[in-house]
Scaffold this motif. Structure first.
Motif, PDB file in Angstrom:
ATOM      1  N   ALA A  97     -51.132 -67.973 -18.145  1.00 11.21           N
ATOM      2  CA  ALA A  97     -52.063 -67.497 -19.172  1.00 11.21           C
ATOM      3  C   ALA A  97     -53.238 -66.826 -18.472  1.00 11.21           C
ATOM      4  N   MET A  98     -53.501 -65.577 -18.832  1.00  9.52           N
ATOM      5  CA  MET A  98     -54.636 -64.838 -18.286  1.00  9.52           C
ATOM      6  C   MET A  98     -55.463 -64.318 -19.454  1.00  9.52           C
ATOM      7  N   ASP A  99     -56.602 -63.702 -19.159  1.00 10.01           N
ATOM      8  CA  ASP A  99     -57.482 -63.274 -20.244  1.00 10.01           C
ATOM      9  C   ASP A  99     -56.836 -62.242 -21.168  1.00 10.01           C
ATOM     10  N   PHE A 100     -55.897 -61.437 -20.678  1.00  7.48           N
ATOM     11  CA  PHE A 100     -55.252 -60.413 -21.500  1.00  7.48           C
ATOM     12  C   PHE A 100     -53.979 -60.893 -22.182  1.00  7.48           C
ATOM     13  N   GLY A 101     -53.486 -62.098 -21.783  1.00  3.04           N
ATOM     14  CA  GLY A 101     -52.286 -62.628 -22.400  1.00  3.04           C
ATOM     15  C   GLY A 101     -51.484 -63.515 -21.475  1.00  3.04           C
ATOM     16  N   PHE A 102     -50.262 -63.829 -21.886  1.00  7.63           N
ATOM     17  CA  PHE A 102     -49.349 -64.675 -21.123  1.00  7.63           C
ATOM     18  C   PHE A 102     -48.430 -63.756 -20.336  1.00  7.63           C
ATOM     19  N   THR A 103     -48.293 -63.980 -19.025  1.00  4.36           N
ATOM     20  CA  THR A 103     -47.686 -62.971 -18.171  1.00  4.36           C
ATOM     21  C   THR A 103     -46.899 -63.550 -17.005  1.00  4.36           C
ATOM     22  N   ALA A 104     -46.035 -62.728 -16.425  1.00  7.12           N
ATOM     23  CA  ALA A 104     -45.316 -63.046 -15.189  1.00  7.12           C
ATOM     24  C   ALA A 104     -45.010 -61.716 -14.497  1.00  7.12           C
ATOM     25  N   VAL A 105     -44.786 -61.766 -13.170  1.00  9.90           N
ATOM     26  CA  VAL A 105     -44.595 -60.535 -12.393  1.00  9.90           C
ATOM     27  C   VAL A 105     -43.440 -60.684 -11.417  1.00  9.90           C
ATOM     28  N   THR A 106     -42.598 -59.647 -11.346  1.00 13.70           N
ATOM     29  CA  THR A 106     -41.564 -59.515 -10.326  1.00 13.70           C
ATOM     30  C   THR A 106     -41.823 -58.200  -9.584  1.00 13.70           C
ATOM     31  N   ALA A 107     -40.902 -57.837  -8.688  1.00 10.80           N
ATOM     32  CA  ALA A 107     -41.022 -56.565  -7.966  1.00 10.80           C
ATOM     33  C   ALA A 107     -39.643 -55.963  -7.775  1.00 10.80           C
ATOM     34  N   ASP A 108     -39.608 -54.630  -7.746  1.00  9.48           N
ATOM     35  CA  ASP A 108     -38.347 -53.943  -7.498  1.00  9.48           C
ATOM     36  C   ASP A 108     -38.058 -53.939  -5.992  1.00  9.48           C
ATOM     37  N   PRO A 109     -36.960 -53.366  -5.551  1.00  3.07           N
ATOM     38  CA  PRO A 109     -36.611 -53.410  -4.127  1.00  3.07           C
ATOM     39  C   PRO A 109     -37.636 -52.760  -3.200  1.00  3.07           C
ATOM     40  N   ASP A 110     -38.497 -51.886  -3.729  1.00  2.00           N
ATOM     41  CA  ASP A 110     -39.515 -51.233  -2.911  1.00  2.00           C
ATOM     42  C   ASP A 110     -40.890 -51.875  -3.042  1.00  2.00           C
ATOM     43  N   GLY A 111     -40.994 -52.960  -3.802  1.00  2.00           N
ATOM     44  CA  GLY A 111     -42.270 -53.641  -3.961  1.00  2.00           C
ATOM     45  C   GLY A 111     -43.103 -53.155  -5.128  1.00  2.00           C
ATOM     46  N   HIS A 112     -42.567 -52.219  -5.948  1.00  2.00           N
ATOM     47  CA  HIS A 112     -43.277 -51.811  -7.161  1.00  2.00           C
ATOM     48  C   HIS A 112     -43.257 -53.000  -8.113  1.00  2.00           C
ATOM     49  N   ARG A 113     -44.434 -53.378  -8.585  1.00  2.00           N
ATOM     50  CA  ARG A 113     -44.534 -54.550  -9.440  1.00  2.00           C
ATOM     51  C   ARG A 113     -44.138 -54.244 -10.879  1.00  2.00           C
TER      52      ARG A 113
END
Length: 122
Positions: A97-113
């Motif tokens: 939970a962050m101020d803008f909403g509920f979130t999670a992050v992954t990355a593609d093979p080149d590190g683009h989030r």
């Protein structure tokens, strides 16, 4: 001006196509050995360009920006994370939970989030 195309420089267009095909659940609308294009919605496209072919040459690589995907519920964030883990993708941020909403992050093979989030209500 209305930007309608985001292009990421990638090391292996084929590997990136496999990642984004799985993430987006669709095939690219255009593909060659050094480039691929996905429709994100009716007006916006995502291009994947082999970094070794970019003209003029670009110095920056993945990790300096994010692709955001808005979902409607916390359960959809958790479902995305489960799919990422099943695919063996990195989990850069667990569901949070962050101020803008509920979130999670992954990355593609080149590190683009890639961030999936359910915006804060109200």
């Amino acid at each position: 001006m209305q930007p309608d195309c985001l292009i990421l420089y990638v090391n292996s267009p084929a590997e990136s196509v496999a990642f984004y095909r799985a993430l987006l659940g669709r095939d690219p609308v255009e593909q060659s050995p050094n480039f691929a294009m996905f429709m994100l919605n009716e007006r916006t496209m995502l291009g994947l360009w082999g970094a070794h072919d970019v003209q003029p040459a670009g110095a920056h690589r993945g990790g300096g920006a994010e692709i955001g995907i808005t979902v409607g519920s916390d359960e959809q964030v958790h479902a995305a994370v489960s799919a990422w883990q099943a695919a063996g993708w990195p989990l850069l941020q667990s569901p949070t939970a962050m101020d803008f909403g509920f979130t999670a992050v992954t990355a593609d093979p080149d590190g683009h989030r890639v961030r999936v989030f359910r915006p804060t209500q109200g």
